[in-house]
Design a protein around this motif. Sequence first.
Motif, PDB file in Angstrom:
ATOM      1  N   PRO A  21      52.225  34.093  42.168  1.00  0.00           N
ATOM      2  CA  PRO A  21      52.266  35.514  41.868  1.00  0.00           C
ATOM      3  C   PRO A  21      51.908  35.833  40.425  1.00  0.00           C
ATOM      4  CG  PRO A  21      54.449  34.593  41.724  1.00  0.00           C
ATOM      5  CD  PRO A  21      53.514  33.457  41.974  1.00  0.00           C
ATOM      6  N   ALA A  22      51.760  34.768  39.587  1.00  0.00           N
ATOM      7  CA  ALA A  22      51.456  35.025  38.182  1.00  0.00           C
ATOM      8  C   ALA A  22      50.052  35.597  38.053  1.00  0.00           C
ATOM      9  CB  ALA A  22      51.591  33.738  37.377  1.00  0.00           C
ATOM     10  N   ALA A  23      49.936  36.875  38.021  1.00  0.00           N
ATOM     11  CA  ALA A  23      48.616  37.507  37.897  1.00  0.00           C
ATOM     12  C   ALA A  23      48.131  37.333  36.477  1.00  0.00           C
ATOM     13  CB  ALA A  23      48.701  38.983  38.271  1.00  0.00           C
ATOM     14  N   SER A  24      47.685  36.149  36.198  1.00  0.00           N
ATOM     15  CA  SER A  24      47.370  35.883  34.805  1.00  0.00           C
ATOM     16  C   SER A  24      46.263  34.854  34.688  1.00  0.00           C
ATOM     17  CB  SER A  24      48.626  35.406  34.080  1.00  0.00           C
ATOM     18  OG  SER A  24      48.388  35.313  32.719  1.00  0.00           O
ATOM     19  N   VAL A  25      45.942  34.533  33.464  1.00  0.00           N
ATOM     20  CA  VAL A  25      44.833  33.637  33.162  1.00  0.00           C
ATOM     21  C   VAL A  25      45.315  32.653  32.115  1.00  0.00           C
ATOM     22  CG1 VAL A  25      42.601  33.526  32.018  1.00  0.00           C
ATOM     23  CG2 VAL A  25      43.045  35.315  33.698  1.00  0.00           C
ATOM     24  N   VAL A  26      44.946  31.415  32.247  1.00  0.00           N
ATOM     25  CA  VAL A  26      45.230  30.461  31.188  1.00  0.00           C
ATOM     26  C   VAL A  26      43.942  29.815  30.713  1.00  0.00           C
ATOM     27  CG1 VAL A  26      47.595  29.894  31.849  1.00  0.00           C
ATOM     28  CG2 VAL A  26      45.683  28.605  32.825  1.00  0.00           C
ATOM     29  N   TYR A  27      44.002  29.365  29.469  1.00  0.00           N
ATOM     30  CA  TYR A  27      42.906  28.613  28.882  1.00  0.00           C
ATOM     31  C   TYR A  27      43.397  27.195  28.660  1.00  0.00           C
ATOM     32  CZ  TYR A  27      40.964  33.218  28.149  1.00  0.00           C
ATOM     33  OH  TYR A  27      40.490  34.487  28.356  1.00  0.00           O
ATOM     34  N   GLU A  28      42.539  26.245  28.970  1.00  0.00           N
ATOM     35  CA  GLU A  28      42.938  24.855  28.806  1.00  0.00           C
ATOM     36  C   GLU A  28      41.737  24.046  28.347  1.00  0.00           C
ATOM     37  OE1 GLU A  28      44.306  23.764  32.636  1.00  0.00           O
ATOM     38  OE2 GLU A  28      42.358  24.033  33.597  1.00  0.00           O
TER      39      GLU A  28
END
Lengths: 225, 225
Positions: free
Chosen positions: A75-82
């Motif tokens: 449900p984490a409506a998000s974006v990560v950078y890796e």
Amino acid sequence: MTRLRSYGQYCGVAHALELVGERWALLIVRDLILGPKRFTDLRLGLPRIPTNVLTTRLKELEESGVVRRRALPRPAASVVYELTDYGSQLENIVLQLGAWGAQSMGEPKPEDILTADGAVLALRTAVHPERLNATERIGYQLRIGEVQVYAVLSEAALHADAGTLPDPDLVITMADFGTFKPLLTRQLDPAEAVVSGTVQLTGDFALLPRFIDIFCLTDPRPAPV
Amino acid sequence: MTRLRSYGQYCGVAHALELVGERWALLIVRDLILGPKRFTDLRLGLPRIPTNVLTTRLKELEESGVVRRRALPRPAASVVYELTDYGSQLENIVLQLGAWGAQSMGEPKPEDILTADGAVLALRTAVHPERLNATERIGYQLRIGEVQVYAVLSEAALHADAGTLPDPDLVITMADFGTFKPLLTRQLDPAEAVVSGTVQLTGDFALLPRFIDIFCLTDPRPAPV
DNA sequence: CTGGATCCCTCACGATACTG
DNA sequence: CAGTATCGTGAGGGATCCAG
């Protein structure tokens, strides 16, 4: 849009600097070494970076194959950078650069901050893995100014991260984070620091010298892998 | 005059980047790794750098304790720049950065140049010291486009520099310096390159595989000191 | 609240010309 | 040879605003 300013040389160093030599770029890589982060997390770790510059750098680093942008599943409506695999290969270089820079680092300026990530990175940089032994199991809790980080030595490996440890063997507290570096570089004598109250201890006092021994930035260091 | 833009972090990496993170700075360090150089020599090795920027960088690097400016004794009424001990500690970091960047380096662009220093640096970066043996003595002469550099392996050590060698065991010639990197990364098969004429040899042909073996950028590498 | 986009201002960079 | 002087441009800095 993304114009890469060329150095006009066919050279690995020049090309590397075209990829990660722009202002802020290596600090973004530095923060991502500790794991994937969201846009806002990166902002917090890089307090002076303008958001447009952060956006631009992330795009450039993504285009260069150093960073990957990944949408988190529900449900984490998000974006990560890796970091990509290629980007992860910068890890040792960044750590060594940090060790080099730390040598000439003076007192913190009033506007300087210390992030938890910075402290964790410092521990991972300073550790002497060859001095760890397999039978030993020590948990250190550090409180450096506002930040809390911990270091666990077990099975000849270091696990360092932000946050707190359930049952630390020794808690090392210093009100001013300017105290941290002199401690790791042995510019500040641990015993003296404790006596003067610059450093406070809770737990097994005898584990402090061991700490300094394991995390010493100035001792000659066998080459990292 | 020298305003150092701070990153606002008490962190070794951030401080290092304040010292050598400005544009062109690490390329100046790179060129000085091979020895002291005069202002004009630096200009030649950094073809696109404006002279005022070079002046500014040298002043900043001097102020940071990375570079030392030294007046040559008579009769050479001149000045050289050289790395301080502290600056020399960047050597391995710069070489590793070069190895990292070389991996993603494609064909040279039309405006790219290869300097003799660049080629020498590449050899020093690519060499696998652990594969040298004490009894072996080989002299390689390389002609890469316009530049001439040599590499001598003797007593399990590499001596690489710009210029020519009196009696090389093998002369390796390539008209296009874009051929050099694929050769070191094994993207280009040496035998094929010789057959196609991309690489020309004079001397003991059998020493070419040994060259590729010793100077290979992609093979796993034991940690440098 | 996250993840940006937009605007404006300033200064560092880049190109060229010139000097002790 | 070893830099300075001048000047135009664009990237960085900082604040604000906006969509999902």
